[in-house]
Scaffold this motif. Structure first.
Motif, mmCIF file in Angstrom:
data_model
loop_
_atom_site.group_PDB
_atom_site.id
_atom_site.type_symbol
_atom_site.label_atom_id
_atom_site.label_comp_id
_atom_site.label_asym_id
_atom_site.label_seq_id
_atom_site.Cartn_x
_atom_site.Cartn_y
_atom_site.Cartn_z
ATOM 1 N N VAL A 47 53.982 -38.372 -40.632
ATOM 2 C CA VAL A 47 54.118 -39.175 -41.855
ATOM 3 C C VAL A 47 53.304 -40.461 -41.726
ATOM 4 O O VAL A 47 52.565 -40.851 -42.638
ATOM 5 N N SER A 73 62.731 -43.491 -43.169
ATOM 6 C CA SER A 73 61.933 -43.672 -44.379
ATOM 7 C C SER A 73 60.682 -44.472 -44.044
ATOM 8 O O SER A 73 60.713 -45.377 -43.214
ATOM 9 N N SER A 90 53.024 -31.581 -50.647
ATOM 10 C CA SER A 90 54.271 -31.515 -49.884
ATOM 11 C C SER A 90 54.637 -30.098 -49.479
ATOM 12 O O SER A 90 55.385 -29.898 -48.530
ATOM 13 N N ILE A 115 52.366 -32.906 -43.084
ATOM 14 C CA ILE A 115 53.484 -33.289 -43.943
ATOM 15 C C ILE A 115 54.300 -32.063 -44.352
ATOM 16 O O ILE A 115 55.505 -32.142 -44.574
ATOM 17 N N ASN A 119 58.338 -31.370 -43.853
ATOM 18 C CA ASN A 119 59.155 -30.834 -44.948
ATOM 19 C C ASN A 119 59.971 -29.630 -44.473
ATOM 20 O O ASN A 119 61.206 -29.598 -44.606
ATOM 21 N N PHE A 125 64.268 -33.981 -47.365
ATOM 22 C CA PHE A 125 62.891 -34.481 -47.364
ATOM 23 C C PHE A 125 62.524 -34.950 -48.770
ATOM 24 O O PHE A 125 62.693 -34.209 -49.745
ATOM 25 N N VAL A 127 59.486 -37.090 -51.104
ATOM 26 C CA VAL A 127 58.189 -37.747 -51.259
ATOM 27 C C VAL A 127 58.140 -38.366 -52.650
ATOM 28 O O VAL A 127 58.428 -37.684 -53.638
ATOM 29 N N THR A 160 53.014 -44.814 -51.198
ATOM 30 C CA THR A 160 53.791 -43.583 -51.025
ATOM 31 C C THR A 160 55.051 -43.869 -50.222
ATOM 32 O O THR A 160 55.021 -44.639 -49.255
ATOM 33 N N VAL A 162 58.127 -41.837 -48.149
ATOM 34 C CA VAL A 162 58.575 -40.562 -47.572
ATOM 35 C C VAL A 162 59.892 -40.804 -46.845
ATOM 36 O O VAL A 162 60.025 -41.781 -46.095
#
Length: 610
Positions: A47, A73, A90, A115, A119, A125, A127, A160, A162
Motif C-alpha cells: 500500500v 489505514s 483494486s 494492491i 485485497n 479492505f 479503497v 487516496t 486505503v
C-alpha cells in the motif's frame, strides 16, 4: 488409487482464489508479525509503495498512517486514483497506471498485482479516492466486493485512502509490531528526503538521505566521515568500520532490496576498481571491502525483480535501450569517489591504512585459510555435523524464505530435531560440545577451529552473506546453565566475525517449552513459569507436570510442534547504542574476579528447589 486425469481435473482459478491459495508467490512467507519480513508488513508495504510513488512523481509531501490493533489505514495526498478505475485497480489483476512509464517513470509497483494481493488477503479492505472535488469508495472482504458507493462531492484534498485488516484465517494470531513498521517508514524517509510520514501521532522525516540511514544503522564508530555521492538517479553513502565482513543497504526506486542484485554487484565492482586505480595498486578485493558499510539507492525505469516481493533486482539496464547499470555505476563511482579522495587526503590516508591492515591480517592467515578451505570442501561431501535440507535461501524457490538451520548441542538434541524437522526447508548442524570462546581473537581462529570453519562453510558466508544458504540461523540450546553458555559462545562468534548476519535479521534463538502440563484430555506446553501456573489452573489438581531439562528429553513427536508453524523464535538484533561490546567484554573477557564478585552479589537461591 491413481487419480483419473481428464478435462474435469483442470481448473482455472480467478485472481483472488489464486492469491489466497498461493500467497507465498505474492507476499513471501505468512507469519504472525513476529518477524520484520512477515506477510502483514508486506501488505502494508504494498500500500505504501503506491503512496511513495506519488511523492516520487512530485505529488503529496505527507503520508498519514494509523494502526489500531489489527486495522491499518494509509492516506496520501497524491493525485488520487481516477474515480472510474477505483474498482478495477483494486480487483483486476494486471491493472494499473505504472505500465505507462510516462506517468510513473521510476516506480516500484509495476505489475498491477500488489494492491490486489492486499485485497485478497484482507478480511476487510477499503479503497477511497479523492480527486478534483469528488470521491469514490469501494469495500471488499477477502477479495469479494461488499460495497461500491457512487461518486460523491467532497471537500477533502486529492489523494487516496486505503484501509485493511489482514485475514486472521491466513495470518493466524497475527499482531503488528511498531518497531518493524517504524523501521520500514524510516527507510522510506531516508530515500525520499523531504517526505513526512505520520504514524500514530509521530512524524518521521529525513533531511540527509542515506547519510541518516548509515548513521542510524552503524553499531561501530566509522573510521572516517561518511562519504556521500549523488546525482538524479543514484545516491551512495559509504564508510569503513573496524569490523569484519561487508554491510550493505540497497534500494531500487525506494524498494529495499534486502538480497541485493545487479545494482549491488555493480557497486562492489566499481568500488574496487576505483580504489585500485586511485592508489595505483592491485589490492585484493577482500582487503578493499573488509569493514565497508555502504548504502546504495538507484532509480531505474521498468525494473525487473526476481519475485513479487522485490527483494532482489534482476535488471541489467537503467532503462529499456539505455546504458547498463554496470556501466552507469562504474562511471559514476569512478568520477565521484575519485574526485572525493583527491580532495580529501585525510580520508584517503585513513582508508589506505585500513586496507593495509586487512592485507596484513589476510596474509598472516593465508596458509591456514587454504588448508581449512580444502578440509571443509572434503568434509562437505559427507558432513556428519550437517543434516541438510532440500531448498536453500540462495535459490529462486518460492519457499526459500522458510529455510532455516538449527545449531544444536550434542547428539541427543540434534537427533530429536532431525527426526522432527521438515527436511524440505529445515537443516541441522550439530556441535560436539562447548565451542571456543572467540572474544578478542582474530579471524584466524575461524579457520584454525574445525567446528567454526565447518559452520562457516555450512552457512556459506566466508565471502559475505549474499550466498547465505538459510534465511534463519537458529541457535537451539538447552535452557540450562550449559545451554546458556553455549548460546553466549555462539553469539560471541557471530558478533565478532559475522555481524552482518545479525544486522540483516538472520540470527535467532529457539524458544522451547520448560514444562508440559497435562491430563487425559488436555496438554499445555509452557514456556514460562506464568504459563505453567495458568495451565495448572485450567487443568486442575490432577495435572501431571513435566520439567524439560534438555532438548534431548523432548520426543520427536512432541518436538515437531515447537519447530513447525507455532515455532517461537527470538530475533537477535543489533542497534545503535546497544552496549554489546561492553557486555561481551564483561561476560567473555579476561576479568574472572570481576565476574565472580558479580555472581556472588547477585546470586538468588530458589528455596523451593532446596
Amino acid at each position: 488409487m491413481v487419480q483419473n486425469y481428464s478435462e474435469d481435473t483442470i481448473r482455472t482459478l480467478d485472481w483472488k482464489e489464486h492469491i489466497r491459495k498461493r500467497p507465498g508467490m505474492y507476499i513471501g512467507k505468512l507469519g504472525d508479525g513476529t518477524f520484520a519480513d512477515d506477510g502483514i508488513y508486506v501488505l502494508l508495504k504494498e500500500v505504501l509503495d503506491n503512496s511513495v510513488d506519488e511523492y516520487m512523481m512530485g505529488f503529496g509531501k505527507e503520508i498519514h498512517i494509523q494502526l489500531s490493533d489489527t486495522k491499518v489505514s494509509v492516506r496520501d495526498f497524491g493525485r488520487g486514483i481516477p474515480l472510474g478505475k477505483v474498482l478495477d485497480v483494486s480487483s483486476k489483476m494486471n491493472t494499473g497506471a505504472k505500465y505507462d512509464s510516462k506517468v510513473f517513470k521510476k516506480s516500484v509497483g509495476l505489475n498491477g498485482v500488489g494492491i490486489k494481493a492486499v485485497n485478497a488477503l484482507s478480511d476487510h479492505f477499503v479503497v477511497q479516492a479523492f480527486r478534483k472535488g469528488e470521491t469514490k469508495r469501494v469495500v471488499f472482504s477477502k477479495g469479494e466486493l461488499v460495497e461500491e458507493a457512487p461518486v460523491e462531492s467532497t471537500h477533502e484534498a486529492d489523494g487516496t485512502y486505503v484501509e485493511f485488516i489482514p485475514d486472521g484465517s491466513i495470518f493466524t494470531n497475527f499482531k503488528f509490531k511498531n518497531e518493524y513498521i517504524i523501521s520500514l517508514l524510516k527507510n522510506y524517509t531516508y530515500l525520499n528526503a523531504g517526505l513526512s510520514i505520520h504514524f500514530n501521532g509521530e512524524v518521521y522525516k529525513s533531511e540527509n538521505g542515506l547519510l541518516d540511514l548509515l548513521d542510524e544503522q552503524m553499531t561501530e564508530t566509522s573510521l572516517y566521515p561518511i562519504i556521500s555521492l549523488k546525482d538524479d538517479d543514484l545516491e551512495i553513502a559509504v564508510t569503513h568500520c573496524n569490523q569484519y565482513g561487508e554491510e550493505y543497504y540497497t534500494f531500487v526506486n525506494g524498494q529495499h532490496t534486502t538480497q541485493g542484485g545487479t545494482h549491488l554487484q555493480a557497486f562492489r565492482e566499481a568500488y574496487v576498481k576505483t580504489i585500485r586505480d586511485f592508489y595505483n595498486k592491485n589490492f585484493d578485493v577482500s582487503d578493499i571491502r573488509s569493514g565497508i558499510v555502504a548504502a546504495v539507492s538507484i532509480k531505474i525505469e521498468e525494473p525487473v525483480f526476481e519475485s513479487q516481493t522485490k527483494t532482489k533486482l534482476g535488471s541489467k539496464d537503467m532503462s529499456p535501450g539505455g546504458p547498463s547499470i554496470r556501466n552507469y555505476m562504474m562511471e559514476f563511482v569512478k568520477e565521484k569517489l575519485d574526485n572525493f579522495l583527491h580532495k580529501n587526503s585525510e580520508v584517503a590516508e585513513i582508508l589506505h591504512k585500513k586496507i593495509l591492515e586487512s592485507e596484513k591480517e589476510r596474509k598472516a592467515i593465508s596458509g591456514i585459510q587454504k588448508l581449512a578451505r580444502e578440509r571443509a570442501k572434503k568434509v562437505n561431501l559427507h558432513n556428519k555435523k550437517l543434516r541438510d535440507c532440500r531448498i536453500h535461501f540462495n535459490s529462486n524457490h518460492e519457499r526459500k524464505m522458510e529455510t532455516s538451520i538449527f545449531i544444536t548441542e550434542g547428539d541427543s538434541a540434534s537427533g530429536s530435531i532431525t527426526k522432527a524437522r521438515d527436511v524440505t526447508t529445515q537443516a541441522v548442524f550439530s556441535l560436539k560440545g562447548k565451542p571456543l570462546n572467540t572474544y578478542g581473537l582474530s579471524r584466524k581462529v575461524v579457520y584454525e577451529n574445525e567446528e567454526f570453519n565447518l559452520l562457516q562453510a555450512a552457512l556459506n558466508i566466508e565471502e559475505g552473506i549474499e550466498a547465505l544458504r538459510y534465511n534463519q540461523v537458529i541457535i537451539a540450546t538447552d535452557a540450562d546453565v550449559d545451554g546458556m553458555h553455549i548460546r553466549l559462545l555462539l553469539l560471541t562468534f557471530f558478533l565478532q566475525f559475522f555481524p552482518e548476519l545479525i544486522k540483516n535479521g538472520h540470527l535467532f534463538i529457539l524458544q522451547t517449552p520448560l514444562f508440559r502440563v497435562r491430563n487425559n484430555k488436555q496438554t499445555f506446553y509452557c514456556y514460562t513459569e506464568q504459563e505453567r501456573i495458568e495451565a495448572i489452573k485450567k487443568i486442575g489438581k490432577n495435572a501431571e507436570i513435566t520439567r524439560f531439562k534438555g532438548l534431548g528429553e523432548i520426543s520427536p513427536d512432541e518436538f515437531k510442534h515447537f519447530i513447525g508453524k507455532d515455532i517461537r523464535l527470538e530475533p537477535v538484533t543489533m542497534k545503535k547504542g546497544d552496549a554489546f561490546k561492553e557486555l561481551l567484554e564483561f561476560y567473555m573477557g579476561k576479568n574472572s574476579p570481576e565476574r565472580q564478585n558479580f555472581i556472588i552479589n547477585n546470586l538468588v537461591i530458589d528455596e523451593e528447589m532446596l
